[in-house]
Design an enzyme around this catalytic site. Sequence first.
Site, PDB file in Angstrom:
ATOM      1  N   CYS A  58       0.818  -1.225   0.000  1.00  0.00           N
ATOM      2  CA  CYS A  58       0.000   0.000   0.000  1.00  0.00           C
ATOM      3  C   CYS A  58       0.847   1.268   0.000  1.00  0.00           C
ATOM      4  O   CYS A  58       0.327   2.361  -0.204  1.00  0.00           O
ATOM      5  CB  CYS A  58      -0.937  -0.009   1.197  1.00  0.00           C
ATOM      6  SG  CYS A  58      -1.884  -1.508   1.305  1.00  0.00           S
ATOM      7  N   HIS A  76      -3.464   6.976   2.550  1.00  0.00           N
ATOM      8  CA  HIS A  76      -3.897   5.672   2.039  1.00  0.00           C
ATOM      9  C   HIS A  76      -5.286   5.368   2.593  1.00  0.00           C
ATOM     10  O   HIS A  76      -5.562   5.574   3.777  1.00  0.00           O
ATOM     11  CB  HIS A  76      -2.896   4.589   2.452  1.00  0.00           C
ATOM     12  CG  HIS A  76      -3.382   3.206   2.177  1.00  0.00           C
ATOM     13  ND1 HIS A  76      -3.895   2.839   0.949  1.00  0.00           N
ATOM     14  CD2 HIS A  76      -3.458   2.106   2.961  1.00  0.00           C
ATOM     15  CE1 HIS A  76      -4.254   1.573   0.995  1.00  0.00           C
ATOM     16  NE2 HIS A  76      -4.010   1.097   2.204  1.00  0.00           N
ATOM     17  N   ASN A 111     -10.290  -0.246  -0.391  1.00  0.00           N
ATOM     18  CA  ASN A 111      -8.834  -0.149  -0.249  1.00  0.00           C
ATOM     19  C   ASN A 111      -8.198  -0.688  -1.540  1.00  0.00           C
ATOM     20  O   ASN A 111      -8.384  -1.854  -1.879  1.00  0.00           O
ATOM     21  CB  ASN A 111      -8.431  -0.995   0.972  1.00  0.00           C
ATOM     22  CG  ASN A 111      -6.930  -1.039   1.205  1.00  0.00           C
ATOM     23  OD1 ASN A 111      -6.141  -0.685   0.333  1.00  0.00           O
ATOM     24  ND2 ASN A 111      -6.544  -1.490   2.382  1.00  0.00           N
TER      25      ASN A 111
HETATM   26  O1  UT7 Z   1      -4.127  -1.558   3.287  1.00  0.00           O
HETATM   27  C1  UT7 Z   1      -3.463  -2.182   4.315  1.00  0.00           C
HETATM   28  C2  UT7 Z   1      -3.884  -1.644   5.564  1.00  0.00           C
HETATM   29  N1  UT7 Z   1      -5.003  -2.422   6.094  1.00  0.00           N
HETATM   30  C3  UT7 Z   1      -5.636  -1.912   7.117  1.00  0.00           C
HETATM   31  O2  UT7 Z   1      -5.352  -0.831   7.532  1.00  0.00           O
HETATM   32  C4  UT7 Z   1      -6.717  -2.750   7.786  1.00  0.00           C
HETATM   33  C5  UT7 Z   1      -6.755  -2.401   9.252  1.00  0.00           C
HETATM   34  N2  UT7 Z   1      -7.758  -3.175  10.014  1.00  0.00           N
HETATM   35  C6  UT7 Z   1      -9.059  -2.882   9.943  1.00  0.00           C
HETATM   36  O3  UT7 Z   1      -9.475  -1.973   9.263  1.00  0.00           O
HETATM   37  C7  UT7 Z   1     -10.014  -3.698  10.814  1.00  0.00           C
HETATM   38  O4  UT7 Z   1      -9.267  -4.529  11.665  1.00  0.00           O
HETATM   39  C8  UT7 Z   1     -10.999  -4.564   9.989  1.00  0.00           C
HETATM   40  C9  UT7 Z   1     -12.007  -3.657   9.293  1.00  0.00           C
HETATM   41  C10 UT7 Z   1     -10.239  -5.363   8.953  1.00  0.00           C
HETATM   42  C11 UT7 Z   1     -11.766  -5.516  10.883  1.00  0.00           C
HETATM   43  O5  UT7 Z   1     -12.447  -4.812  11.914  1.00  0.00           O
HETATM   44  P1  UT7 Z   1     -12.435  -5.358  13.405  1.00  0.00           P
HETATM   45  O6  UT7 Z   1     -13.248  -4.445  14.197  1.00  0.00           O
HETATM   46  O7  UT7 Z   1     -10.986  -5.550  13.786  1.00  0.00           O
HETATM   47  O8  UT7 Z   1     -13.211  -6.742  13.253  1.00  0.00           O
HETATM   48  P2  UT7 Z   1     -12.743  -8.208  13.661  1.00  0.00           P
HETATM   49  O9  UT7 Z   1     -11.777  -8.739  12.654  1.00  0.00           O
HETATM   50  O10 UT7 Z   1     -12.324  -8.222  15.091  1.00  0.00           O
HETATM   51  O11 UT7 Z   1     -14.103  -9.017  13.526  1.00  0.00           O
HETATM   52  C12 UT7 Z   1     -15.184  -8.784  14.422  1.00  0.00           C
HETATM   53  C13 UT7 Z   1     -16.335  -9.716  14.096  1.00  0.00           C
HETATM   54  C14 UT7 Z   1     -15.939 -11.173  14.043  1.00  0.00           C
HETATM   55  O12 UT7 Z   1     -17.014 -11.914  14.574  1.00  0.00           O
HETATM   56  P3  UT7 Z   1     -16.974 -12.472  16.094  1.00  0.00           P
HETATM   57  O13 UT7 Z   1     -15.779 -13.369  16.149  1.00  0.00           O
HETATM   58  O14 UT7 Z   1     -16.845 -11.252  16.973  1.00  0.00           O
HETATM   59  O15 UT7 Z   1     -18.282 -13.186  16.224  1.00  0.00           O
HETATM   60  C15 UT7 Z   1     -15.842 -11.483  12.577  1.00  0.00           C
HETATM   61  O16 UT7 Z   1     -16.109 -12.832  12.287  1.00  0.00           O
HETATM   62  O17 UT7 Z   1     -16.865  -9.395  12.802  1.00  0.00           O
HETATM   63  C16 UT7 Z   1     -16.917 -10.616  12.014  1.00  0.00           C
HETATM   64  N3  UT7 Z   1     -16.692 -10.243  10.617  1.00  0.00           N
HETATM   65  C17 UT7 Z   1     -17.687  -9.922   9.767  1.00  0.00           C
HETATM   66  N4  UT7 Z   1     -19.020  -9.841   9.922  1.00  0.00           N
HETATM   67  C18 UT7 Z   1     -19.757  -9.455   8.858  1.00  0.00           C
HETATM   68  C19 UT7 Z   1     -15.513 -10.165   9.960  1.00  0.00           C
HETATM   69  N5  UT7 Z   1     -15.711  -9.774   8.693  1.00  0.00           N
HETATM   70  C20 UT7 Z   1     -17.060  -9.615   8.555  1.00  0.00           C
HETATM   71  C21 UT7 Z   1     -17.866  -9.215   7.472  1.00  0.00           C
HETATM   72  N6  UT7 Z   1     -19.183  -9.145   7.670  1.00  0.00           N
HETATM   73  N7  UT7 Z   1     -17.353  -8.880   6.257  1.00  0.00           N
END
Ligand code: UT7
Length: 344
Positions: free
Chosen positions: A134, A271, A301
């Site tokens: 990125c 970014h 992204n």
């Molecule tokens: O370009 C490179 C740079 N990349 C980044 O900067 C990404 C940085 N990270 C992020 O933006 C965030 O960590 C994410 C948006 C990727 C994820 O957000 P989060 O708040 O960290 O969510 P999580 O991974 O902790 O997931 C929370 C819950 C999980 O369910 P449980 O285990 O709490 O029941 C996931 O299974 O959300 C669930 N989940 C979804 N639910 C519906 C994960 N993806 C999805 C989805 N739809 N697409």
Amino acid sequence: MRVSEGSRRIHERALRRKGNEVSMKTRIVGTGSCLPETVVTNDDLSKIMDTSDEWISSRTGIKARHLAKEETTASMSIKAAKRAIENAGVAVEEIDLIILGTVSADYVTPSCACEVQAAIGAVNAVAFDINAACSGFMFALNISNAYIQAGLCKTALILGAETLSKVVDWGDRSTCVLFGDGAGAAVVRGDEKYGLLAFDQGSDGTKAEVLACPGRTNNNPLIQTDQRLKFVHMDGQEVYKFAVTTVPASLQKTIQAAGLTPEEIDYFALHQANIRILQSVSKRLHIPEDKFPVSLDHCGNISAASVPILLDEMNRRGLLKTGMKVALSGFGGGLTWASAVIEW
Ligand code: UT7
């Protein structure tokens, strides 16, 4: 030793520059971008996987992304390049360097930059790709600056271009909903008055696994290999923590090196990974959110393409006026990061 025509030209230019003490800044003089035709909304995704507009919008700010069908990384790069060259008003023959940041080129070889060179007829350019995920466009900007400052080139075309939809795992809802496809380009050249004021760049290979996409496995006759394709995997929370600490620190360092304060920056073009990262950086720098333009809502992204597409949108909306101070920052896989402060 055989010296190619291209290296001889570069060497001669470097020699001519010796004794020529004119200090030039590297200035962006034109921008262009290209997004695939097909728009896929969060609601569209929720029909084919277990997700919802509510989850994606509230966690990331993303509402839609463009996904390639006919388009390729090269075809989008070529369109973005032509638009940037037209916007800059330079002749294509003046371009003597093409650097393209990507993690999703169409070929292992030739480079996408060489495909662009051929398609636009940049016969005088040296062309190559770089991989800084990125941060790819930002790394390309800094490399072009080094070439210009060394007298090795005068007019560079720099690009960030991705077809991430072919490297994400469509069975992993936690990553595939985040990414999109597209290309952005800029023409840069030396300018006596405006341009790049300061740059910060870094890498931390010890954190490689938090955001990775394996390449081809060895398939030679001596080795039994698992030939399944492997896709992008990400520890979102680790990447998030990295972004909200490293990006404000890198921006602060760069702004200070430019002799400015964060309040003096007109726009922060960062970014586009997650709206919450932009909000966190704005909070940490005590800068209002309206100075952080957003394209992730309609693009998602797009890794290396995010920053140049955002810049092109700002440019075409007339937001960028001569002399304005703009801070740029890219961050992501590697891990890598890079920030710049430019006078537009
Ligand atoms: O370009 C490179 C740079 N990349 C980044 O900067 C990404 C940085 N990270 C992020 O933006 C965030 O960590 C994410 C948006 C990727 C994820 O957000 P989060 O708040 O960290 O969510 P999580 O991974 O902790 O997931 C929370 C819950 C999980 O369910 P449980 O285990 O709490 O029941 C996931 O299974 O959300 C669930 N989940 C979804 N639910 C519906 C994960 N993806 C999805 C989805 N739809 N697409």
